[in-house]
Design a protein around this motif. Structure first.
Motif, PDB file in Angstrom:
ATOM      1  N   ARG A  46       0.793  -1.222   0.000  1.00  0.00           N
ATOM      2  CA  ARG A  46       0.000   0.000   0.000  1.00  0.00           C
ATOM      3  C   ARG A  46       0.827   1.274   0.000  1.00  0.00           C
ATOM      4  N   PHE A  47       2.019   1.242   0.582  1.00  0.00           N
ATOM      5  CA  PHE A  47       2.824   2.459   0.640  1.00  0.00           C
ATOM      6  C   PHE A  47       3.371   2.845  -0.730  1.00  0.00           C
ATOM      7  N   SER A  48       3.461   1.882  -1.635  1.00  0.00           N
ATOM      8  CA  SER A  48       4.003   2.197  -2.964  1.00  0.00           C
ATOM      9  C   SER A  48       3.045   3.050  -3.779  1.00  0.00           C
ATOM     10  N   PHE A  49       1.782   3.125  -3.365  1.00  0.00           N
ATOM     11  CA  PHE A  49       0.814   3.924  -4.123  1.00  0.00           C
ATOM     12  C   PHE A  49       0.773   5.374  -3.655  1.00  0.00           C
ATOM     13  N   GLY A  50       1.318   5.646  -2.484  1.00  0.00           N
ATOM     14  CA  GLY A  50       1.331   7.007  -1.982  1.00  0.00           C
ATOM     15  C   GLY A  50       0.035   7.373  -1.267  1.00  0.00           C
ATOM     16  N   ASP A  51      -0.080   8.632  -0.899  1.00  0.00           N
ATOM     17  CA  ASP A  51      -1.235   9.160  -0.183  1.00  0.00           C
ATOM     18  C   ASP A  51      -2.449   9.147  -1.119  1.00  0.00           C
ATOM     19  N   LEU A  52      -3.443   8.354  -0.783  1.00  0.00           N
ATOM     20  CA  LEU A  52      -4.587   8.189  -1.677  1.00  0.00           C
ATOM     21  C   LEU A  52      -5.531   9.392  -1.666  1.00  0.00           C
ATOM     22  N   ARG A  53      -5.240  10.377  -0.857  1.00  0.00           N
ATOM     23  CA  ARG A  53      -6.016  11.613  -0.938  1.00  0.00           C
ATOM     24  C   ARG A  53      -5.675  12.398  -2.198  1.00  0.00           C
ATOM     25  N   GLN A  54      -4.588  11.992  -2.836  1.00  0.00           N
ATOM     26  CA  GLN A  54      -4.185  12.625  -4.093  1.00  0.00           C
ATOM     27  C   GLN A  54      -4.701  11.792  -5.265  1.00  0.00           C
ATOM     28  N   GLU A  55      -5.337  12.461  -6.210  1.00  0.00           N
ATOM     29  CA  GLU A  55      -5.973  11.785  -7.336  1.00  0.00           C
ATOM     30  C   GLU A  55      -4.992  10.928  -8.122  1.00  0.00           C
ATOM     31  N   ALA A  56      -3.788  11.439  -8.341  1.00  0.00           N
ATOM     32  CA  ALA A  56      -2.800  10.698  -9.128  1.00  0.00           C
ATOM     33  C   ALA A  56      -2.455   9.371  -8.469  1.00  0.00           C
ATOM     34  N   ASN A  57      -2.450   9.337  -7.143  1.00  0.00           N
ATOM     35  CA  ASN A  57      -2.121   8.102  -6.438  1.00  0.00           C
ATOM     36  C   ASN A  57      -3.271   7.103  -6.493  1.00  0.00           C
ATOM     37  N   ARG A  58      -4.499   7.601  -6.457  1.00  0.00           N
ATOM     38  CA  ARG A  58      -5.636   6.689  -6.620  1.00  0.00           C
ATOM     39  C   ARG A  58      -5.629   6.091  -8.029  1.00  0.00           C
ATOM     40  N   PHE A 315       2.082   2.697  11.516  1.00  0.00           N
ATOM     41  CA  PHE A 315       2.432   4.050  11.944  1.00  0.00           C
ATOM     42  C   PHE A 315       2.801   4.935  10.757  1.00  0.00           C
ATOM     43  N   ARG A 316       3.096   4.330   9.621  1.00  0.00           N
ATOM     44  CA  ARG A 316       3.494   5.090   8.429  1.00  0.00           C
ATOM     45  C   ARG A 316       2.311   5.469   7.552  1.00  0.00           C
ATOM     46  N   GLU A 317       1.127   4.948   7.846  1.00  0.00           N
ATOM     47  CA  GLU A 317      -0.021   5.187   6.984  1.00  0.00           C
ATOM     48  C   GLU A 317      -0.426   6.659   7.007  1.00  0.00           C
ATOM     49  N   SER A 318      -0.680   7.196   5.830  1.00  0.00           N
ATOM     50  CA  SER A 318      -1.023   8.620   5.713  1.00  0.00           C
ATOM     51  C   SER A 318      -2.477   8.900   6.054  1.00  0.00           C
ATOM     52  N   GLY A 319      -3.294   7.876   6.111  1.00  0.00           N
ATOM     53  CA  GLY A 319      -4.710   8.059   6.403  1.00  0.00           C
ATOM     54  C   GLY A 319      -5.368   6.718   6.616  1.00  0.00           C
ATOM     55  N   PRO A 320      -6.673   6.691   6.782  1.00  0.00           N
ATOM     56  CA  PRO A 320      -7.380   5.425   7.003  1.00  0.00           C
ATOM     57  C   PRO A 320      -7.306   4.524   5.779  1.00  0.00           C
ATOM     58  N   VAL A 321      -7.393   3.221   5.997  1.00  0.00           N
ATOM     59  CA  VAL A 321      -7.395   2.258   4.894  1.00  0.00           C
ATOM     60  C   VAL A 321      -8.786   1.668   4.674  1.00  0.00           C
ATOM     61  N   ALA A 322      -9.680   1.821   5.639  1.00  0.00           N
ATOM     62  CA  ALA A 322     -10.984   1.168   5.581  1.00  0.00           C
ATOM     63  C   ALA A 322     -11.842   1.700   4.444  1.00  0.00           C
ATOM     64  N   ALA A 323     -12.591   0.791   3.843  1.00  0.00           N
ATOM     65  CA  ALA A 323     -13.520   1.170   2.775  1.00  0.00           C
ATOM     66  C   ALA A 323     -14.592   2.117   3.327  1.00  0.00           C
ATOM     67  N   GLN A 324     -15.090   2.966   2.451  1.00  0.00           N
ATOM     68  CA  GLN A 324     -16.129   3.934   2.814  1.00  0.00           C
ATOM     69  C   GLN A 324     -17.238   3.865   1.767  1.00  0.00           C
ATOM     70  N   LEU A 325     -17.866   2.687   1.686  1.00  0.00           N
ATOM     71  CA  LEU A 325     -18.843   2.437   0.632  1.00  0.00           C
ATOM     72  C   LEU A 325     -20.193   1.959   1.145  1.00  0.00           C
ATOM     73  N   THR A 326     -20.199   1.080   2.141  1.00  0.00           N
ATOM     74  CA  THR A 326     -21.444   0.467   2.591  1.00  0.00           C
ATOM     75  C   THR A 326     -22.027   1.219   3.782  1.00  0.00           C
ATOM     76  N   THR A 327     -23.226   0.825   4.154  1.00  0.00           N
ATOM     77  CA  THR A 327     -23.907   1.446   5.289  1.00  0.00           C
ATOM     78  C   THR A 327     -23.052   1.365   6.550  1.00  0.00           C
ATOM     79  N   GLY A 328     -22.542   0.162   6.847  1.00  0.00           N
ATOM     80  CA  GLY A 328     -21.729  -0.015   8.037  1.00  0.00           C
ATOM     81  C   GLY A 328     -20.408   0.725   7.968  1.00  0.00           C
ATOM     82  N   GLN A 329     -19.795   0.749   6.811  1.00  0.00           N
ATOM     83  CA  GLN A 329     -18.503   1.421   6.661  1.00  0.00           C
ATOM     84  C   GLN A 329     -18.630   2.935   6.818  1.00  0.00           C
ATOM     85  N   LEU A 330     -19.800   3.467   6.531  1.00  0.00           N
ATOM     86  CA  LEU A 330     -20.031   4.904   6.652  1.00  0.00           C
ATOM     87  C   LEU A 330     -20.489   5.296   8.050  1.00  0.00           C
TER      88      LEU A 330
END
Length: 336
Positions: A46-58, A315-330
């Protein structure tokens, strides 16, 4: 409101998980694809993709899922470019990207709910819960002697019988641990032998756990086998016929006497606790038992090293990894 929780099928390899995948895929509301194999490797890199808050990394992540040589994304038969754009437009988390792939697969069949099947997921339940906090797990258990006998015959299984015995023991031990630790409504066990002997009863109970109405089509999974099982997986040939008990107990003809003795010596407590009768075979050769124990110790050390690395890496994660799609995840209440 009907449930939209992800469903994960786990169990020792050759325990019938592909049959169960097809049964679930036969349900009018649930889609479970062939093994995709991008969730676990994607998490560890996951760290090889970078901060997923950035569109290019997604976009980079989406392209890896869709184009990685080992991800098997092609088994989903989705438009890769469209998928990448969906990831870019989706929530900025790793779990969301994976969830979008499965959700898109389910949409191909007009179904609102998805699942995923990979036997080795029993090693990774904690990881899957990080990615999908509202996940439900279905652990299919089969007589360990049948699993060992079947593993020996698989063209892709290159290890020896001592590893095969450990595969089953680990699946049972991990299952027991998860049964104790997971929240109510998140873990369910069923036996292969019961499922094949009385599919309607067992699948009705499974659907109740999943929060779904029972669908009679689930008892005839061979109807979807042709489109849901890749043709090159010839070892899944039995899934193209009717559900049968014919393979239950076939270990009696497929294992050597010393292998039966080894299974019953090493796995006795686990087998009997699950309702499997022993033959009364003599104690296994001490050298064979020692070989199983050596393999088990080596595998434990490797898992511990991986667990330590993962705890540090969190400890190196730039943000949450959990999905934010379903009722429970939200963050809304999950229907159990």
């Amino acid at each position: 409101m009907q449930s939209d929780r992800p469903i994960f099928v786990i169990g020792c390899p050759r325990s019938g998980t592909t049959m169960l995948q097809l049964m679930l895929h036969s349900h009018a509301r649930i889609a479970v694809p062939p093994e995709t194999r991008f969730v676990v490797p994607g998490y560890y890199r996951r760290f090889s993709f970078g901060d997923l808050r950035q569109e290019a990394n997604r976009r980079r992540l989406g392209r890896w899922i869709a184009g990685g040589k080992d991800t098997k994304f092609k088994e989903l038969k989705l438009d890769a470019d469209r998928f990448v754009e969906d990831v870019v437009a989706g929530p900025p988390t790793l779990g969301s990207a994976f969830g979008i792939a499965f959700r898109s697969y389910a949409a191909r069949y007009g179904k609102p709910r998805w699942g995923d099947k990979r036997p080795s997921y029993y090693h990774h339940v904690d990881m899957l819960l990080r990615l999908f906090p509202d996940a439900q797990f279905v652990h299919l258990i089969r007589d360990g002697r049948d699993c060992v006998a079947s593993l020996k015959e698989m063209p892709w299984y290159t290890k020896d019988v001592f590893h095969a015995v450990n595969n089953w023991a680990e699946a049972i031990d991990f299952g027991r641990r998860h049964a104790r630790r997971l929240p109510a409504g998140s873990y369910y066990e069923l036996r292969y032998e019961n499922l094949t002997a009385d599919p309607e009863t067992e699948l009705s109970k499974l659907c109740a756990y999943l929060g779904e109405d029972y669908d009679p089509a689930m008892t005839e999974p061979y109807h979807v086998a042709r489109m849901a099982i890749p043709q090159h997986k010839v070892w899944h040939g039995n899934t193209h016929g009717e559900v049968t008990t014919a393979r239950s107990g076939s270990w009696r003809k497929r294992l050597e006497p010393w292998e039966i003795a080894l299974c019953e010596t090493v796995l006795a407590e686990r087998l009997t606790s699950l309702g499997y009768e022993l033959t009364g075979a003599p104690e296994a050769d001490k050298a064979h038992v020692a070989a199983v124990e050596a393999v088990a110790a080596k595998r434990r050390r490797a898992r511990r090293r991986q667990e330590v690395r993962d705890r540090i890496n969190r400890f190196r994660e730039s943000g949450p990894v959990a999905a934010q799609l379903t009722t429970g995840q939200l963050g809304e209440p999950v229907r159990v």
